[in-house]
Design an enzyme around this catalytic site. Structure first.
Site, short mmCIF file in Angstrom:
data_model
loop_
_atom_site.label_atom_id
_atom_site.label_comp_id
_atom_site.label_asym_id
_atom_site.label_seq_id
_atom_site.Cartn_x
_atom_site.Cartn_y
_atom_site.Cartn_z
N HIS A 176 -4.55 -3.15 6.48
CA HIS A 176 -4.31 -3.61 5.27
C HIS A 176 -5.84 -3.82 4.33
CE1 HIS A 176 -3.32 -5.08 1.29
NE2 HIS A 176 -3.79 -6.10 1.29
N ASP A 187 0.88 -1.24 -0.09
CA ASP A 187 -0.10 -0.19 0.04
C ASP A 187 0.72 0.95 0.02
OD1 ASP A 187 -2.46 -1.45 0.56
OD2 ASP A 187 -1.70 -2.15 2.28
P1 NAI Z 1 -2.53 -18.01 -4.17
O1 NAI Z 1 -3.95 -18.66 -3.73
O2 NAI Z 1 -1.94 -18.08 -5.60
O3 NAI Z 1 -1.47 -18.92 -3.01
C1 NAI Z 1 -1.62 -19.28 -1.76
C2 NAI Z 1 -1.16 -20.39 -1.50
O4 NAI Z 1 -1.10 -20.84 -0.16
C3 NAI Z 1 -1.85 -21.70 -2.31
O5 NAI Z 1 -0.88 -22.45 -2.75
C4 NAI Z 1 -2.44 -22.42 -1.13
O6 NAI Z 1 -2.22 -23.77 -1.33
C5 NAI Z 1 -1.27 -21.95 0.17
N1 NAI Z 1 -1.92 -22.21 1.42
C6 NAI Z 1 -3.37 -22.14 1.74
N2 NAI Z 1 -3.43 -22.40 3.09
C7 NAI Z 1 -2.17 -22.50 3.35
C8 NAI Z 1 -1.68 -23.03 4.83
N3 NAI Z 1 -2.58 -23.09 5.78
N4 NAI Z 1 -0.57 -23.38 4.76
C9 NAI Z 1 0.46 -23.43 3.97
N5 NAI Z 1 0.21 -22.96 2.73
C10 NAI Z 1 -1.29 -22.77 2.46
O7 NAI Z 1 -2.43 -16.65 -3.46
P2 NAI Z 1 -1.76 -15.31 -3.63
O8 NAI Z 1 -1.76 -14.71 -4.63
O9 NAI Z 1 -0.07 -15.98 -3.57
O10 NAI Z 1 -1.75 -14.66 -2.38
C11 NAI Z 1 -1.71 -15.23 -0.91
C12 NAI Z 1 -2.22 -14.27 0.14
O11 NAI Z 1 -1.81 -13.02 0.10
C13 NAI Z 1 -3.76 -13.96 0.03
O12 NAI Z 1 -4.24 -14.43 1.29
C14 NAI Z 1 -4.06 -12.80 -0.43
O13 NAI Z 1 -5.08 -12.00 -0.08
C15 NAI Z 1 -2.71 -11.93 0.41
N6 NAI Z 1 -2.30 -10.68 -0.11
C16 NAI Z 1 -1.95 -9.91 0.72
C17 NAI Z 1 -1.27 -8.60 0.31
C18 NAI Z 1 -0.89 -7.76 1.40
O14 NAI Z 1 -0.43 -6.50 0.80
N7 NAI Z 1 -0.84 -7.79 2.64
C19 NAI Z 1 -1.11 -8.38 -1.06
C20 NAI Z 1 -1.63 -9.35 -1.86
C21 NAI Z 1 -2.06 -10.53 -1.66
#
Ligand code: NAI
Length: 335
Positions: free
Chosen positions: A187, A159
């Site tokens: 966030h 952000d």
């Molecule tokens: P994605 O869906 O591509 O990858 C997430 C991965 O986490 C998947 O491979 C899934 O199997 C795995 N996963 C789910 N639960 C798990 C657990 N308990 N233990 C280990 N692995 C687990 O999602 P992406 O795009 O990589 O985003 C990940 C997270 O980051 C989302 O929650 C998203 O909302 C968040 N995010 C946060 C941001 C921030 O600025 N704080 C910015 C962008 C995304």
């Protein structure tokens, strides 16, 4: 030579990690002279994808990457860890209530906090990225009472980078000429991007960002909403959420926290305990900080206008609501 740093990334088979792992392995985050033992955790269904990423990391032949471990076992993943980057989370599915998503993630981050508490190093630094990041971080912190509260943070650097880029574009400079842009609070869409203490280096002279931008009405409206809704805009355009920019922001956050911010001020969501800005205690709230060798210090003494105060309060109230809901859910679940 430096001793290796043991770094775990959860959600390692996901799209943010696909950009992030290379940044860490190349030495862009902790330094090219810092050997890294990289541990990758994901869920069992993602095991094949995880193995594929391991192969690619090997094929990158990064000099400072000492070892790579891929596992679906949380205990193995968190044992003796120095830095934990918690990216994996339960995504909000279409039609799912926000509170149901909060509850699902409260369970995940309770378990991960408790495990870090027992098997990670006591000096472990934890960065929570998976949403709702602030509240997930608060839960993990709560269930890891033997790790200092200060060692838990959530990501608001994306952000901040988005806000910095907006100010730079409006002022007609590159992003490196913009400093001291702050994200306050959650966030989420209630976050408050604040440029009132920002600086812009224009034609060799340092001026207030508000002067460089010269449009207070924009700073009070479109600037704020553009940053608040940027994640949704990327999602709508790409049909996938921000990943390259999220990975870059994670690298920035970890570098500045653990190596040092060299006097620059950056935004981190951290414990609100003891803050001097009137934010209720017991939250993970984003503040402006400076960092040196793993220790953050809040930038204090900033003047908060009435306009800003209202925004700080709104996002604090949202966080208090999330914290209350998550705590009640976990109490019910364990009763
Ligand atoms: P994605 O869906 O591509 O990858 C997430 C991965 O986490 C998947 O491979 C899934 O199997 C795995 N996963 C789910 N639960 C798990 C657990 N308990 N233990 C280990 N692995 C687990 O999602 P992406 O795009 O990589 O985003 C990940 C997270 O980051 C989302 O929650 C998203 O909302 C968040 N995010 C946060 C941001 C921030 O600025 N704080 C910015 C962008 C995304």
């Amino acid at each position: 030579a430096k001793s290796p740093m043991r770094v775990v990334v959860t959600g390692a088979a996901g799209q943010i990690s696909y950009s992030l792992l290379a940044l860490i392995a190349r030495g862009d985050v902790f330094g090219r002279d810092q050997p890294v033992d990289l541990v990758m955790l994901d869920l069992p269904f993602a095991k094949d994808a995880l193995e594929g990423v391991v192969m690619e990391l090997q094929d990158c032949a990064f000099p400072s990457l000492k070892s790579v471990t891929a596992t679906c076992d949380q205990t193995e993943a968190f044992t003796d860890i120095d830095v934990a980057v918690l990216v994996g989370a339960f995504p909000r599915k279409p039609g799912m209530e926000r509170n149901d998503m909060l509850a699902k993630n409260a369970e995940i981050f309770k378990a991960q906090g408790a495990l870090l508490n027992t098997v990670a190093k006591k000096t472990v630094k934890v960065l929570v990225v998976g949403n709702p990041a602030n509240t997930n971080c608060l839960i993990a912190q709560k269930y890891a009472p033997t790790i200092p509260k200060e060692n838990f943070s959530a990501l608001t650097r994306l952000d901040q980078n988005r806000a910095t880029a907006q100010i730079a574009a409006k002022a007609g400079v590159t992003s490196d000429k913009v400093s001291q842009i702050t994200i306050w609070g959650n966030h989420s869409a209630t976050q408050y991007p604040d440029a009132w203490h920002g600086k812009v280096n224009k034609d060799g002279a340092e001026v207030a960002a508000s002067a460089a931008v010269n449009d207070d009405a924009w700073l009070k409206s479109d600037f704020i909403t553009t940053v608040q809704k940027r994640g949704a805009a990327v999602l709508a355009a790409r049909k996938l959420s921000s990943a390259m920019s999220a990975a870059k922001a994670i690298g920035d956050h970890l570098h500045d926290w653990i190596v040092g911010s060299e006097g620059r001020w950056v935004s981190m969501a951290i414990t609100s305990d003891g803050n001097k800005y009137g934010v209720p205690e017991g939250l993970i709230y984003s503040f402006p900080v400076t960092c040196e060798a793993g220790v953050w210090t809040v930038v204090n003494g900033l003047e908060i206008s009435e306009f800003s105060r209202e925004k700080l309060t709104v996002t604090a109230e949202e966080l208090s609501g999330e914290a209350k809901y998550a705590a009640e859910f976990l109490e019910k679940a364990s009763a």
